[in-house]
Design an enzyme around this catalytic site. Structure first.
Site, PDB file in Angstrom:
ATOM      1  N   LYS A 178     -15.041  -5.806 -48.568  1.00  0.00           N
ATOM      2  CA  LYS A 178     -14.292  -4.646 -48.063  1.00  0.00           C
ATOM      3  C   LYS A 178     -14.997  -3.401 -48.570  1.00  0.00           C
ATOM      4  O   LYS A 178     -15.071  -3.168 -49.779  1.00  0.00           O
ATOM      5  CB  LYS A 178     -12.852  -4.691 -48.557  1.00  0.00           C
ATOM      6  N   LYS A 231     -14.769  -6.249 -43.737  1.00  0.00           N
ATOM      7  CA  LYS A 231     -13.984  -5.093 -43.279  1.00  0.00           C
ATOM      8  C   LYS A 231     -14.699  -3.809 -43.650  1.00  0.00           C
ATOM      9  O   LYS A 231     -15.100  -3.696 -44.805  1.00  0.00           O
ATOM     10  CB  LYS A 231     -12.616  -5.172 -43.952  1.00  0.00           C
TER      11      LYS A 231
END
Ligand code: PBG
Length: 306
Positions: A178, A231
């Site tokens: 992320k 992400k």
């Protein structure tokens, strides 16, 4: 016959924003077509989506300011509206695959994913709060937790805590890679969860780094993750591909709020065909190696294909 990649509604996970109360529906200003919903309306939304073939849902709570504090106390209170809602969703739709969010930011008066002390994030102390949060969520009957907090060591810690309490069947979809990204802006508007100071660069990844994502994947793999997530998605297709090639686990990609907002904005300006871009984006994310895609387009895409 020669088409290599195909997106299906089974690949999609729909992120949902839950409001406290009843009969409430407010559109997220920067995400046209995406609404924060109270439980009664969310149940109907899930019913519609199941009818369209979408089976996975990731539920995020919108927490009012008066519930927030430094320790995110409400995040693990069994009678908090988020837990009540999860319980009711699973009771009404046992066939829906329900994923929860594990991170302190929606409940934190500091707007950070971990405990803040003198401007610093306390990694290990935060694990204790995340563990309590995961247990409270698991007790509602949900299927999988999604630790989006990015504290080091939390996948192994949460796996251990869940197993000890008898929740061996609850899966972990780890936010493995992320990145500290500008693409999360509209989500922070939706939840009113922007950091009150500083940024998230001490716990989210540097967008310049690729090898580090494989290291993060290795750690999560060893710590017991069931799904590895990348992400955002579109600017990180190389990372999706790397994780897919390196690990024998399902790979998820989160087509985040800013990616959705850009398409909608350009479409509204008449500069792009939003429907074409939606299809091309999801196809590309799957082609790169994602087995599942979290996307705000889920319902719109499934309606288009029905
Ligand atoms: C925070 C969290 C974020 C998102 C999911 N969980 C934002 C952040 O890290 O600040 C972003 C999702 C999106 O942009 O769609 N725990």
């Amino acid at each position: 016959m020669v088409q290599e990649t195909e997106v299906t509604s089974k690949d999609l996970i729909f992120p949902l924003f839950l409001l406290e109360g009843n009969g409430k529906k407010t559109e997220v200003a920067s995400m046209p077509g995406i609404y924060r919903l109270s439980l009664d309306l969310m149940l109907r939304e899930i019913e519609t989506c199941l009818g369209l073939g979408i089976r996975g849902f990731d539920v995020f709570p919108v927490v009012e300011d008066h519930h927030k504090d430094k320790m995110a106390t409400k995040s693990h209170q069994p009678d908090f509206f988020y837990m009540e809602a999860l319980r009711k969703i699973k009771a009404e739709f046992p066939e829906a695959w329900i994923i929860t969010d594990v991170a302190m930011d929606p409940y934190s008066s500091d707007g950070h994913d971990g405990i803040v002390k003198e401007g610093k994030i306390l990694n290990d102390e935060t694990l204790d709060v995340l563990g309590k949060m995961a247990l409270a969520q698991a007790a509602t009957g949900i299927d999988m937790i999604g630790p989006s907090d990015m504290m080091d060591g939390r996948v192994g810690y949460l796996r251990h805590v869940l197993d000890e309490a008898g929740f061996q069947q609850v899966g972990i979809m780890s936010y493995t890679a992320k990145y500290a990204s500008g693409f999360y802006g509209p989500f922070r508007d939706a939840l009113d969860s922007a950091p009150k100071f500083g940024d998230k660069k001490t716990y989210q990844m540097d967008p310049a780094n690729r090898t580090e994502a494989v290291l993060e994947g290795q750690l999560d793999f060893e710590e017991g993750a069931d799904v590895l997530m990348v992400k955002p998605a579109l600017a990180y297709l190389d990372i999706i591909s790397d994780l897919k090639q390196n690990f024998p686990l399902p790979i998820a990609a989160y087509n985040v709020s800013g990616e959705y907002a850009m398409v909608k904005a350009a479409h509204q300006m008449g500069w792009l065909d939003g429907t074409r871009i939606m299809e091309e984006s999801l196809l590309s994310i799957k082609r790169a190696g994602a087995d599942m895609i979290l996307t705000y387009f889920a319902r719109e895409w499934a309606e288009l294909k029905k």
